[in-house]
Structure formats: structure tokens, C-alpha cells
Design a protein around this motif. Structure first.
Motif, PDB file in Angstrom:
ATOM      1  N   THR A 136      -2.937   6.049  10.849  1.00 53.64           N
ATOM      2  CA  THR A 136      -3.600   5.604  12.024  1.00 53.64           C
ATOM      3  C   THR A 136      -4.814   4.979  11.288  1.00 53.64           C
ATOM      4  O   THR A 136      -5.715   4.402  12.346  1.00 53.64           O
ATOM      5  CB  THR A 136      -3.898   6.780  13.008  1.00 53.64           C
ATOM      6  N   MET A 137      -5.104   5.037  10.218  1.00 51.79           N
ATOM      7  CA  MET A 137      -6.504   4.316   9.738  1.00 51.79           C
ATOM      8  C   MET A 137      -6.428   2.839   9.983  1.00 51.79           C
ATOM      9  O   MET A 137      -5.362   2.224   9.921  1.00 51.79           O
ATOM     10  CB  MET A 137      -6.835   4.865   8.302  1.00 51.79           C
ATOM     11  N   SER A 138      -7.475   2.342   9.553  1.00 54.04           N
ATOM     12  CA  SER A 138      -7.356   0.655   9.678  1.00 54.04           C
ATOM     13  C   SER A 138      -6.816   0.254   8.208  1.00 54.04           C
ATOM     14  O   SER A 138      -6.805   0.970   7.444  1.00 54.04           O
ATOM     15  CB  SER A 138      -8.787   0.064   9.890  1.00 54.04           C
ATOM     16  N   GLY A 139      -6.609  -0.975   8.146  1.00 51.84           N
ATOM     17  CA  GLY A 139      -5.989  -1.363   7.078  1.00 51.84           C
ATOM     18  C   GLY A 139      -6.921  -1.254   5.771  1.00 51.84           C
ATOM     19  O   GLY A 139      -6.339  -1.013   4.726  1.00 51.84           O
ATOM     20  N   GLY A 140      -8.077  -1.601   5.923  1.00 45.29           N
ATOM     21  CA  GLY A 140      -9.025  -1.529   4.636  1.00 45.29           C
ATOM     22  C   GLY A 140      -9.274  -0.177   4.200  1.00 45.29           C
ATOM     23  O   GLY A 140      -9.096   0.201   3.148  1.00 45.29           O
ATOM     24  N   GLU A 141      -9.063   0.780   5.452  1.00 42.81           N
ATOM     25  CA  GLU A 141      -9.304   2.353   4.910  1.00 42.81           C
ATOM     26  C   GLU A 141      -7.835   2.617   4.331  1.00 42.81           C
ATOM     27  O   GLU A 141      -7.914   3.479   3.323  1.00 42.81           O
ATOM     28  CB  GLU A 141      -9.562   3.201   6.329  1.00 42.81           C
ATOM     29  N   GLN A 142      -6.798   2.024   4.703  1.00 41.34           N
ATOM     30  CA  GLN A 142      -5.635   2.615   4.125  1.00 41.34           C
ATOM     31  C   GLN A 142      -5.532   1.975   2.565  1.00 41.34           C
ATOM     32  O   GLN A 142      -4.921   2.676   1.646  1.00 41.34           O
ATOM     33  CB  GLN A 142      -4.268   1.753   4.975  1.00 41.34           C
ATOM     34  N   GLN A 143      -6.099   0.614   2.335  1.00 41.08           N
ATOM     35  CA  GLN A 143      -6.106   0.236   1.149  1.00 41.08           C
ATOM     36  C   GLN A 143      -7.042   1.035   0.110  1.00 41.08           C
ATOM     37  O   GLN A 143      -6.546   1.298  -1.137  1.00 41.08           O
ATOM     38  CB  GLN A 143      -6.711  -1.190   1.266  1.00 41.08           C
ATOM     39  N   MET A 144      -8.253   1.582   0.662  1.00 34.66           N
ATOM     40  CA  MET A 144      -8.986   2.419  -0.078  1.00 34.66           C
ATOM     41  C   MET A 144      -8.118   3.986  -0.442  1.00 34.66           C
ATOM     42  O   MET A 144      -8.444   4.034  -1.592  1.00 34.66           O
ATOM     43  CB  MET A 144     -10.340   2.747   0.919  1.00 34.66           C
ATOM     44  N   LEU A 145      -7.457   4.380   0.474  1.00 32.63           N
ATOM     45  CA  LEU A 145      -6.578   5.406   0.201  1.00 32.63           C
ATOM     46  C   LEU A 145      -5.781   5.167  -0.946  1.00 32.63           C
ATOM     47  O   LEU A 145      -5.482   6.000  -1.742  1.00 32.63           O
ATOM     48  CB  LEU A 145      -5.965   6.072   1.743  1.00 32.63           C
ATOM     49  N   ALA A 146      -4.912   3.802  -0.820  1.00 34.23           N
ATOM     50  CA  ALA A 146      -3.973   3.564  -1.661  1.00 34.23           C
ATOM     51  C   ALA A 146      -4.474   3.651  -3.025  1.00 34.23           C
ATOM     52  O   ALA A 146      -4.110   4.062  -4.164  1.00 34.23           O
ATOM     53  CB  ALA A 146      -3.278   2.222  -1.305  1.00 34.23           C
ATOM     54  N   ARG A 184       0.723  -1.225  -0.031  1.00 31.99           N
ATOM     55  CA  ARG A 184      -0.069  -0.046  -0.038  1.00 31.99           C
ATOM     56  C   ARG A 184       0.982   1.361   0.179  1.00 31.99           C
ATOM     57  O   ARG A 184       0.577   2.139  -0.659  1.00 31.99           O
ATOM     58  CB  ARG A 184      -1.169   0.166   1.250  1.00 31.99           C
ATOM     59  N   ARG A 185       2.015   1.323   0.861  1.00 36.90           N
ATOM     60  CA  ARG A 185       2.758   2.460   0.899  1.00 36.90           C
ATOM     61  C   ARG A 185       2.114   3.813   1.316  1.00 36.90           C
ATOM     62  O   ARG A 185       2.284   4.809   0.442  1.00 36.90           O
ATOM     63  CB  ARG A 185       3.444   2.354  -0.623  1.00 36.90           C
ATOM     64  N   ILE A 186       1.228   3.829   2.112  1.00 37.80           N
ATOM     65  CA  ILE A 186       0.609   5.052   2.601  1.00 37.80           C
ATOM     66  C   ILE A 186       1.939   5.649   3.198  1.00 37.80           C
ATOM     67  O   ILE A 186       2.624   5.228   4.073  1.00 37.80           O
ATOM     68  CB  ILE A 186      -0.441   4.725   3.532  1.00 37.80           C
ATOM     69  N   VAL A 187       2.016   6.941   3.085  1.00 37.00           N
ATOM     70  CA  VAL A 187       3.262   7.586   3.516  1.00 37.00           C
ATOM     71  C   VAL A 187       2.842   8.283   5.119  1.00 37.00           C
ATOM     72  O   VAL A 187       1.907   8.844   5.265  1.00 37.00           O
ATOM     73  CB  VAL A 187       3.416   9.028   2.528  1.00 37.00           C
ATOM     74  N   GLN A 188       3.843   7.679   5.794  1.00 36.14           N
ATOM     75  CA  GLN A 188       3.766   8.199   7.373  1.00 36.14           C
ATOM     76  C   GLN A 188       3.907   9.372   7.415  1.00 36.14           C
ATOM     77  O   GLN A 188       4.730  10.005   6.869  1.00 36.14           O
ATOM     78  CB  GLN A 188       4.810   7.213   7.866  1.00 36.14           C
ATOM     79  N   GLY A 189       3.249   9.921   8.355  1.00 33.51           N
ATOM     80  CA  GLY A 189       3.501  11.349   8.801  1.00 33.51           C
ATOM     81  C   GLY A 189       2.622  12.158   7.957  1.00 33.51           C
ATOM     82  O   GLY A 189       2.449  13.553   8.187  1.00 33.51           O
ATOM     83  N   LEU A 190       2.002  11.888   6.963  1.00 33.07           N
ATOM     84  CA  LEU A 190       1.303  12.599   5.991  1.00 33.07           C
ATOM     85  C   LEU A 190      -0.467  12.300   6.191  1.00 33.07           C
ATOM     86  O   LEU A 190      -0.732  11.234   6.536  1.00 33.07           O
ATOM     87  CB  LEU A 190       1.638  12.489   4.477  1.00 33.07           C
ATOM     88  N   SER A 191      -1.064  13.351   6.330  1.00 35.53           N
ATOM     89  CA  SER A 191      -2.521  13.485   6.266  1.00 35.53           C
ATOM     90  C   SER A 191      -3.221  12.530   5.060  1.00 35.53           C
ATOM     91  O   SER A 191      -2.437  12.406   4.070  1.00 35.53           O
ATOM     92  CB  SER A 191      -3.291  14.725   6.560  1.00 35.53           C
ATOM     93  N   VAL A 192      -4.280  12.099   5.273  1.00 34.55           N
ATOM     94  CA  VAL A 192      -5.209  11.438   4.067  1.00 34.55           C
ATOM     95  C   VAL A 192      -5.065  12.469   3.058  1.00 34.55           C
ATOM     96  O   VAL A 192      -4.813  12.045   2.000  1.00 34.55           O
ATOM     97  CB  VAL A 192      -6.465  11.109   4.564  1.00 34.55           C
ATOM     98  N   ARG A 193      -5.348  13.714   3.319  1.00 32.54           N
ATOM     99  CA  ARG A 193      -5.451  14.730   2.103  1.00 32.54           C
ATOM    100  C   ARG A 193      -3.879  14.938   1.465  1.00 32.54           C
ATOM    101  O   ARG A 193      -3.876  14.744   0.189  1.00 32.54           O
ATOM    102  CB  ARG A 193      -5.784  16.240   2.804  1.00 32.54           C
ATOM    103  N   ASP A 194      -3.027  14.902   2.124  1.00 37.00           N
ATOM    104  CA  ASP A 194      -1.516  15.021   1.673  1.00 37.00           C
ATOM    105  C   ASP A 194      -1.590  13.785   0.914  1.00 37.00           C
ATOM    106  O   ASP A 194      -0.497  13.839  -0.112  1.00 37.00           O
ATOM    107  CB  ASP A 194      -0.605  15.521   2.863  1.00 37.00           C
ATOM    108  N   ASN A 195      -1.647  12.674   1.222  1.00 40.98           N
ATOM    109  CA  ASN A 195      -1.338  11.492   0.454  1.00 40.98           C
ATOM    110  C   ASN A 195      -2.211  11.422  -0.951  1.00 40.98           C
ATOM    111  O   ASN A 195      -1.538  11.109  -1.981  1.00 40.98           O
ATOM    112  CB  ASN A 195      -2.117  10.134   1.482  1.00 40.98           C
ATOM    113  N   LEU A 196      -3.361  12.098  -1.213  1.00 45.14           N
ATOM    114  CA  LEU A 196      -4.288  11.997  -2.094  1.00 45.14           C
ATOM    115  C   LEU A 196      -3.507  13.204  -3.044  1.00 45.14           C
ATOM    116  O   LEU A 196      -3.326  13.188  -4.041  1.00 45.14           O
ATOM    117  CB  LEU A 196      -5.784  12.666  -1.760  1.00 45.14           C
ATOM    118  N   ARG A 197      -2.949  14.147  -2.332  1.00 43.69           N
ATOM    119  CA  ARG A 197      -2.574  15.387  -2.989  1.00 43.69           C
ATOM    120  C   ARG A 197      -1.262  14.864  -3.746  1.00 43.69           C
ATOM    121  O   ARG A 197      -1.046  15.302  -4.901  1.00 43.69           O
ATOM    122  CB  ARG A 197      -1.801  16.110  -2.133  1.00 43.69           C
TER     123      ARG A 197
END
Lengths: 234, 294
Positions: free
Chosen positions: A134-144, A85-98
Motif C-alpha cells: 500500500t506504500m507509494s512507488g518511491g517508498e516501495q523502492q526504498m523498501l526493496a 521491486r518485488r515487494i511481497v504482497q500481503g506482507l508488512s514492511v517489517r516482514d519484507n525486511l525480515r
């Protein structure tokens, strides 16, 4: 759309892909299945330019990919959601999307993207300013997935999207894949959950020891217990 | 402790902050380069020295000090860009020792070039007229120029923070520091980001050298000793941590100043004693991530 011919890849001294032949047509969901270690992830990474040394030919809409660096492949319209997934640690959901929007080739307004996200991923829209990790695994996958989709790729490659995710979210996610296809996005899916994957896919390839050993319509494979037993059981 | 009035201690504290401000500028650059590029930049002291000498050169062709504050980091930062683009870039992904050796060699080349052009003896660097003298800070008079150094450092910190936290480029840099691969996957050319980071890091070192020059003059070797001290600051703050660089920089400056007040002969040693103590208690430094070096 995506054509892979005689693809070989190495990680250090180990010869992982030994002549992969695959094609993904526009508007299809194609799934790539096989045991752990068969080379599925390496195939996707090779297409994205992240594997070690690769030879052979990979073309996307006629453009040869192997000489291009990873970011140029993205610019051609290739999206990739890696297994970790590689959600970037320390960044908000918005910044990850950005981050998905920042490449100079994608000119879309952030508000439009956020509005779209709110519709497709209401759970993410509620958590825009939360630290994404800090989101759940499923939410992180959705974000990815959302992050890969904001640049509107023509083809998106997903590696094990259902791994470690609650079944109810998995169903939701697969419904989303079907919808994305109906809206015109082509999907190449690597998945352990074979029945689920074959359930939405148009065609499937089975991989074993770095080669494609079988291909066919997903429905036919779904009915073929023998093949599934031989190449996919753990 | 006779004769040690509170005022004297507070004034010395300010002296420490001014010294610390120079450390902060140096350590920020080092930490940026290490945290994002895993380059331990042994040429950082040479870029610092170059800052002072480019300042002398620009003053010589008619620039004033204020313009130097702007142009010195730009000129030296450009030298940094060239080093990254044509030399260091080839060594990414080969482990920490290759760029370390390369920058070590680069520092010798830069020092030698300066010796050839400006001679081996140090040069005086006059404090700009407007900043000569002392200012009353309530508890006593404090050299105006040192106050100015502290102020410039805080302005630079503010600008750097705004750049990193509030601009798209800063977002890419923050994300790239954590996970360059996903940044590439999302279509961003990370190599260009590294180039900018290298320019910023070396530009900050040059600014530190320029600011330090009126305090101690310029010499080709001025970067050598401060490089070791800046390393201490970076390690104490936690390699790769910008907040750590700021806090540790100011702390080291204050510790040195206070030690020079009480036991001047111990001042140099105190820096390394501080590092030893911090590393024994917290091996990754104040804000470092554990295992970053492994």
C-alpha cells in the motif's frame, strides 16, 4: 570483484547476451546504460542466476557463479534489487525486511537492523506494520533497497531504481548510493536516467544488442554527447 | 417437515461439522500444495488412505491411538517428503499437467501396495476406548469421537496458523507462495521450503485418514471418493486459499449432513450441486485469486 567474460544468455530461442565483457572493482559505482532491450536487465539476472541458459564466465571474488543456484550467490555477498521491486504482497514492511535476514548465512539481530533502517530510511521505520504494497512507488523502492541491504551485501546490483519515482526521492536515493559506496559497498547500477547515473558513477559501460559497445570513466562519457546520442537516446 | 425438531437439526449440524473437519484437513493440504507449488495432488486421497493403514500398522505393533495421532502424520509426511524430493521436484516449472499425471500414477501405486500388504477387503478400525459413547452437548447426546475429530481439527488449525504467521519458516512459506523468485534472490533455498510444505500437506491428509478410520473403517479405496470431495472443497474455497479451505470444508460437511437428513439419496449429489452454484457465481471460489489457473 565481479568479472564477466564472454557471457551469453538465451531466453528460450532468443539469444539475448552475445558475449558480454565487464568488470566491477571493489568500492566502485559502475553503471550499465543502453537502450531498452539492449540486454542490461538480462546481464544482471544472469549474474544472479535468474536468466535462462547462460554460458561464459562470471566470477565473484574468484568464485565461479554460473554453476551456483541463486540463493548461494546471495550468500556470497551479492545483492539484487530487480526492476519490478518485488515487494511481497500481503506482507508488512517489517516482514519484507525480515525476509532479507532469514537466509541462514546472515546472522544479524532484527532490532539492530530496524534501528539502522530507522536512521537511513525514516519513512520506512514509520510504516513497519503497514502492508508494504500500500506504500507509494518511491517508498516501495526504498523498501526493496533496504531489504537487499539488510544482509550487508558486498556488491549490490540495482535495476532502474529511479523508474516511476518522484524526482525529489530520486535525488535522495542517489545520495544514498554515493554514501553506500563511501561506506564500502560496491554498486552495479542499471539506469535509464543517464545523466544522473553518470553523475555518481566511477565508470560506465554502454550496451547495445547484447554486447558492450563502449566503456570508460563516467565523467568522460558524461561529456561525450555523441556517444550518448548514439546508444542511449530512445 | 414433521418430526424435524430443532434439536435434531442442531445435532445433524454437528455431524456435518465433524465430516467437514475431515474435509478441512484434506483440503488444507491440497490448497497448500496448489497455492505454493502449483501441484494438483491427485495422490492426496492415497495419502489419506495411507494414514488409516499406517495407523493400523502402528496399533498392531503396540502404539496407542494417541501416539498414532502424532506418528501417523510423521510417517506418511515422510513418504510425502520422499515423493517430493525424488519425483515431483523434477517437474516444477513444467506446467500443471506433469505433476498431476505423476501424482495420479503414484496414487495407483500406493493403493496397489496397500492391497498387496493388507488385502483388498476393508478393515475395521475400533474407536479408541476413551472416546466411545456419547457426550451430552446440552441439546442432546452426540458421539464423543465426532466431537474429538472437530476438536483435533481446530487444534491443528491453530497450530498451523501459529506456524505460518508467527515463525520465520512460516514467513518464508507465505512469501514463497506469492513470489518464490524474490525469496531466492534474498538468499533462501526455496527448494527446502517446498519439501517442508509437501511434508505438511501429506501429513495433514494422513491425519484426516486416521481420524476418519474409526468412523468408516479402512479400505484401500477409501481415498478415491473423498479425493473428489476434497477437490470440491478446495475449488469452492478458492484454490490456494487456506481460509477458503476451512470455510468451504465445514460448509460442505454441513450441506452433506443436512441433505442426508432431508433427502438422503441427494447427499452425494449436493456436494457437486454446491460447487456448480458457487462456480457460476464466483468462478475463483470464495477466497481464490482470479486467473490462478491460467
Amino acid at each position: 570483484m565481479l568479472r564477466i567474460e564472454k557471457l551469453q544468455a538465451w531466453y528460450g530461442p532468443s539469444h539475448i547476451l552475445q558475449g558480454v565483457e565487464m568488470q566491477v572493482g571493489r568500492g566502485e559505482i559502475v553503471c550499465l546504460i543502453g537502450r531498452n532491450g539492449a540486454g542490461k536487465t538480462t546481464t544482471l539476472r544472469s549474474v544472479m542466476g535468474l536468466a535462462g541458459r547462460s554460458t561464459g564466465s562470471v566470477t565473484f571474488e574468484g568464485t565461479s557463479l554460473l554453476p551456483l543456484p541463486t540463493h548461494r550467490r546471495n550468500a556470497l555477498g551479492l545483492g539484487y534489487v530487480p526492476e519490478e521491486r518485488r515487494i511481497v504482497q500481503g506482507l508488512s514492511v517489517r516482514d519484507n525486511l525480515r525476509l532479507g535476514l532469514l537466509a541462514s548465512t546472515h546472522k544479524r539481530r532484527e532490532q539492530d537492523v530496524i534501528a539502522e533502517i530507522a536512521e537511513t530510511f525514516p519513512r520506512l521505520a514509520e510504516r513497519l506494520d503497514q502492508d508494504a504494497i500500500t506504500m507509494s512507488g518511491g517508498e516501495q523502492q526504498m523498501l526493496a533497497i533496504a531489504r537487499a541491504m539488510v544482509s550487508r551485501p558486498k556488491l549490490i546490483m540495482l535495476d532502474e531504481p529511479s523508474e516511476g519515482i518522484m524526482p525529489v526521492l530520486v535525488d535522495e536515493m542517489f545520495a544514498l548510493f554515493a554514501r553506500l559506496r563511501d561506506e564500502g559497498t560496491t554498486i552495479l547500477l542499471v539506469e535509464q536516467n543517464v545523466e544522473l547515473a553518470l553523475g555518481i558513477a566511477d565508470r560506465a559501460y554502454i550496451m547495445d544488442q547484447g554486447m558492450i559497445v563502449h566503456e570508460g570513466p563516467a565523467k568522460a562519457l558524461l561529456a561525450d554527447a555523441d556517444i550518448q546520442e548514439r546508444y542511449c537516446s530512445v | 417437515m414433521e418430526g424435524l425438531s430443532l434439536d435434531l437439526v442442531v445435532l445433524q449440524l454437528f455431524t456435518g461439522l465433524a465430516l467437514g473437519a475431515i474435509y478441512v484437513l484434506l483440503a488444507l493440504g491440497m490448497s497448500l500444495l496448489f497455492g505454493m507449488l502449483t501441484v494438483v495432488n491427485f495422490a492426496h486421497g492415497a495419502f489419506y488412505m495411507l494414514g488409516a493403514y499406517v495407523g493400523i500398522m502402528l496399533l498392531g505393533v503396540g502404539f496407542n491411538f494417541w501416539l498414532c495421532l502424532l506418528f501417523v502424520p510423521l510417517v506418511v509426511g515422510s513418504v510425502g517428503l520422499l515423493c517430493e524430493r525424488f519425483l515431483i521436484r523434477r517437474l516444477y516449472g513444467r506446467g500443471i499437467d506433469y505433476p498431476l499425471l505423476l501424482t495420479f500414477g503414484l496414487s495407483y501405486i500406493m493403493v496397489e501396495c496397500v492391497r498387496i500388504v493388507f488385502g483388498t477387503t476393508g478393515l475395521q478400525f475400533d474407536t479408541p476406548d476413551a472416546l466411545v459413547g456419547a457426550t451430552d452437548i446440552g441439546i442432546g447426546y452426540f458421539p464423543t469421537y465426532r466431537l474429538f475429530v472437530i476438536a483435533v481439527t481446530f487444534v491443528v488449525l491453530g497450530l498451523l496458523w501459529l506456524f505460518l504467521e508467527r515463525t520465520p519458516y512460516g514467513l518464508i512459506i507465505r512469501a514463497g507462495a506469492r513470489d518464490p523468485q524474490i525469496v531466492r534472490i534474498l538468499g533462501i533455498d526455496v527448494a527446502r521450503v517446498w519439501l517442508v510444505v509437501f511434508g505438511i500437506g501429506t501429513g495433514l491428509a494422513a491425519l484426516a485418514g486416521l481420524l476418519a478410520a474409526p468412523l468408516q473403517g479402512a479400505s484401500p479405496e477409501m481415498g478415491n471418493s473423498i479425493l473428489a470431495e476434497a477437490f470440491v472443497v478446495t475449488v469452492v474455497g478458492g484454490m490456494g486459499s487456506l481460509v477458503g479451505a476451512v470455510i468451504a470444508g465445514l460448509l460442505v460437511g454441513v450441506v452433506v449432513a443436512m441433505t442426508s437428513l432431508l433427502a438422503p439419496e441427494m447427499a452425494q449429489v449436493s456436494i457437486f450441486a454446491l460447487m456448480a452454484v458457487v462456480l457460476l457465481i464466483r468462478p475463483q471460489g470464495f477466497f481464490g485469486r482470479a486467473g490462478l489457473m491460467s
